[in-house]
Scaffold this active site. Sequence first.
Site, mmCIF file in Angstrom:
data_model
loop_
_atom_site.group_PDB
_atom_site.id
_atom_site.type_symbol
_atom_site.label_atom_id
_atom_site.label_comp_id
_atom_site.label_asym_id
_atom_site.label_seq_id
_atom_site.Cartn_x
_atom_site.Cartn_y
_atom_site.Cartn_z
ATOM 1 N N GLU A 139 9.753 -2.029 11.787
ATOM 2 C CA GLU A 139 10.652 -1.509 12.308
ATOM 3 C C GLU A 139 11.438 -2.281 13.512
ATOM 4 O O GLU A 139 10.779 -2.744 14.437
ATOM 5 C CB GLU A 139 10.065 -0.266 13.368
ATOM 6 C CG GLU A 139 10.461 1.315 12.941
ATOM 7 C CD GLU A 139 9.947 2.465 13.580
ATOM 8 O OE1 GLU A 139 9.034 2.141 14.412
ATOM 9 O OE2 GLU A 139 10.388 3.414 13.358
ATOM 10 N N HIS A 146 8.745 -3.837 15.735
ATOM 11 C CA HIS A 146 7.401 -2.935 15.847
ATOM 12 C C HIS A 146 6.592 -2.952 14.319
ATOM 13 O O HIS A 146 7.201 -2.585 13.387
ATOM 14 C CB HIS A 146 7.840 -1.403 15.997
ATOM 15 C CG HIS A 146 6.947 -0.558 15.982
ATOM 16 N ND1 HIS A 146 6.849 0.703 15.728
ATOM 17 C CD2 HIS A 146 5.505 -0.672 16.552
ATOM 18 C CE1 HIS A 146 5.934 1.292 16.051
ATOM 19 N NE2 HIS A 146 4.768 0.443 16.379
ATOM 20 N N ASN A 193 6.674 6.441 14.686
ATOM 21 C CA ASN A 193 5.742 7.395 15.702
ATOM 22 C C ASN A 193 6.258 8.646 16.278
ATOM 23 O O ASN A 193 5.474 9.609 16.307
ATOM 24 C CB ASN A 193 5.235 6.485 16.834
ATOM 25 C CG ASN A 193 4.178 5.470 16.459
ATOM 26 O OD1 ASN A 193 3.407 5.805 15.795
ATOM 27 N ND2 ASN A 193 4.404 4.466 17.312
ATOM 28 N N SER A 214 5.273 0.454 20.852
ATOM 29 C CA SER A 214 5.189 1.445 19.808
ATOM 30 C C SER A 214 6.416 2.761 20.030
ATOM 31 O O SER A 214 6.603 3.459 19.192
ATOM 32 C CB SER A 214 4.052 1.853 19.399
ATOM 33 O OG SER A 214 3.424 2.340 20.717
HETATM 34 N N1 CAA Z 1 -6.903 -6.803 9.136
HETATM 35 C C1 CAA Z 1 -6.783 -7.630 8.016
HETATM 36 N N2 CAA Z 1 -7.045 -7.161 6.693
HETATM 37 C C2 CAA Z 1 -7.071 -5.912 6.687
HETATM 38 C C3 CAA Z 1 -7.788 -4.987 7.605
HETATM 39 C C4 CAA Z 1 -7.346 -5.681 8.836
HETATM 40 N N3 CAA Z 1 -7.666 -5.190 10.120
HETATM 41 N N4 CAA Z 1 -7.872 -3.824 7.040
HETATM 42 C C5 CAA Z 1 -7.859 -3.852 5.780
HETATM 43 N N5 CAA Z 1 -7.482 -5.154 5.521
HETATM 44 C C6 CAA Z 1 -7.245 -5.674 4.056
HETATM 45 C C7 CAA Z 1 -8.586 -5.703 3.462
HETATM 46 O O1 CAA Z 1 -9.165 -6.936 3.623
HETATM 47 C C8 CAA Z 1 -8.278 -5.697 1.872
HETATM 48 O O2 CAA Z 1 -7.532 -6.965 1.719
HETATM 49 P P1 CAA Z 1 -8.266 -7.524 0.294
HETATM 50 O O3 CAA Z 1 -7.631 -6.847 -0.795
HETATM 51 O O4 CAA Z 1 -7.544 -9.063 0.501
HETATM 52 O O5 CAA Z 1 -9.774 -7.633 0.362
HETATM 53 C C9 CAA Z 1 -7.076 -4.731 2.040
HETATM 54 O O6 CAA Z 1 -6.696 -4.664 3.402
HETATM 55 C C10 CAA Z 1 -7.474 -3.302 1.642
HETATM 56 O O7 CAA Z 1 -8.738 -3.065 2.346
HETATM 57 P P2 CAA Z 1 -9.734 -2.008 1.814
HETATM 58 O O8 CAA Z 1 -9.844 -2.284 0.651
HETATM 59 O O9 CAA Z 1 -11.031 -2.400 2.992
HETATM 60 O O10 CAA Z 1 -9.259 -0.512 2.220
HETATM 61 P P3 CAA Z 1 -8.263 0.471 1.873
HETATM 62 O O11 CAA Z 1 -7.805 0.012 0.502
HETATM 63 O O12 CAA Z 1 -8.498 1.753 2.375
HETATM 64 O O13 CAA Z 1 -6.980 0.049 2.815
HETATM 65 C C11 CAA Z 1 -5.834 0.077 4.780
HETATM 66 C C12 CAA Z 1 -7.156 -0.289 4.229
HETATM 67 C C13 CAA Z 1 -4.534 -0.911 4.261
HETATM 68 C C14 CAA Z 1 -5.963 0.194 6.259
HETATM 69 C C15 CAA Z 1 -5.290 1.565 4.272
HETATM 70 O O14 CAA Z 1 -6.305 2.445 4.530
HETATM 71 C C16 CAA Z 1 -4.157 2.118 4.924
HETATM 72 O O15 CAA Z 1 -2.966 2.038 4.322
HETATM 73 N N6 CAA Z 1 -4.185 2.991 5.962
HETATM 74 C C17 CAA Z 1 -3.100 3.535 6.749
HETATM 75 C C18 CAA Z 1 -2.727 2.514 7.717
HETATM 76 C C19 CAA Z 1 -1.472 2.952 8.654
HETATM 77 O O16 CAA Z 1 -1.099 3.977 8.309
HETATM 78 N N7 CAA Z 1 -0.986 2.049 9.429
HETATM 79 C C20 CAA Z 1 -0.041 2.320 10.509
HETATM 80 C C21 CAA Z 1 -0.682 2.812 11.623
HETATM 81 S S1 CAA Z 1 0.723 3.390 12.777
HETATM 82 C C22 CAA Z 1 1.116 1.797 13.542
HETATM 83 O O17 CAA Z 1 0.543 0.888 13.354
HETATM 84 C C23 CAA Z 1 2.102 2.119 14.397
HETATM 85 C C24 CAA Z 1 1.943 2.447 15.895
HETATM 86 O O18 CAA Z 1 2.732 2.135 16.803
HETATM 87 C C25 CAA Z 1 0.567 3.158 16.394
#
Ligand code: CAA
Length: 283
Positions: free
Chosen positions: A152, A140, A190, A119
């Site tokens: 990325e 990434h 990040n 990351s």
């Molecule tokens: N694994 C697989 N699928 C998942 C999941 C997981 N951990 N979490 C959620 N989902 C799926 C759900 O099953 C759902 O799919 P279906 O439509 O098939 O049921 C879909 O995603 C939407 O989930 P929810 O309806 O439960 O919840 P939501 O609409 O709030 O979405 C989320 C959840 C997609 C996580 C959303 O909250 C989101 O986009 N959050 C921000 C995530 C983000 O910013 N990620 C980047 C983090 S930084 C990073 O990763 C980089 C790093 O280096 C740190």
Amino acid sequence: MKIKNVMVVGAGQMGSGIAQVFAQAEFNVILHDLKAEIVEKGMGYITKNMNRQVEKERMTREEADAVLTRLTPSTDLNNASDVDLVVEAVVENIDIKSKLFSHLDEITPNHAILATNTSSLPITEIAAATNRAGKVIGMHFMNPVPVMKLVEIIRGLATTDETYEAIEQTTKALDKVPVEVKDFPGFVSNRVLMPMINEAIYTVFEGVAEPEAVDEVMKLGMNHPMGPLTLADFIGLDTCLYIMETLHEGFGDDKYRPCPLLRKYVKAGWLGKKTGKGFFEYN
Ligand code: CAA
């Protein structure tokens, strides 16, 4: 170059998500980790995701089973002797990654590309641990991998155009969107995200607002799907701290200093969702 056989090293949250999307896109995938129970847990996560796809009628049982049969669990790194691509998703530690890449360089065929899901660590430094720096690249993925569209793609100093193009095509084959960025601390994702999370933690630290209020402001005011503190808990507060330290050290600029409250939570073992407590509590 045609990529067909892939090993994912690291069966944690990111590694198993990466393995899932490769298997869904009809690649043959070896999911590797040091311990059998970690690999089993990763396979369990993928099985659960596949079952949900069947329940939601987005996949037939046969299609879901076909995805699972393309996945092979592994605890022996020598299984990488026949792959075209390795995607590494182990702990964010430069020494561990460098040793692993040096080992993979010995095991994998000469044509194989070695990608890291780091990351924020330097791709160029990881590549320097191998004798194939031209074939080392950053790939990434974002969490949760099966849902998030972005990958990325980060070139190290020596990464060749051929390697870049192969990874760009592979990313598209996964139904993800590749975005090329340069090899600087935190890349783009990040470097932008973590200072925002860190600043959100400062607002709690300085008593500007309660965690719930900070998240409401960003969710309702900026249309973010999750508030920054919920997102920090979701990513893992140890990972957030590690990335802030990488930015702080890499740029030597105090604007990236980690908030003392973040350090305190990590020292307390309050790492977020994975430990049941961070800025919020989880069952
Ligand atoms: N694994 C697989 N699928 C998942 C999941 C997981 N951990 N979490 C959620 N989902 C799926 C759900 O099953 C759902 O799919 P279906 O439509 O098939 O049921 C879909 O995603 C939407 O989930 P929810 O309806 O439960 O919840 P939501 O609409 O709030 O979405 C989320 C959840 C997609 C996580 C959303 O909250 C989101 O986009 N959050 C921000 C995530 C983000 O910013 N990620 C980047 C983090 S930084 C990073 O990763 C980089 C790093 O280096 C740190």
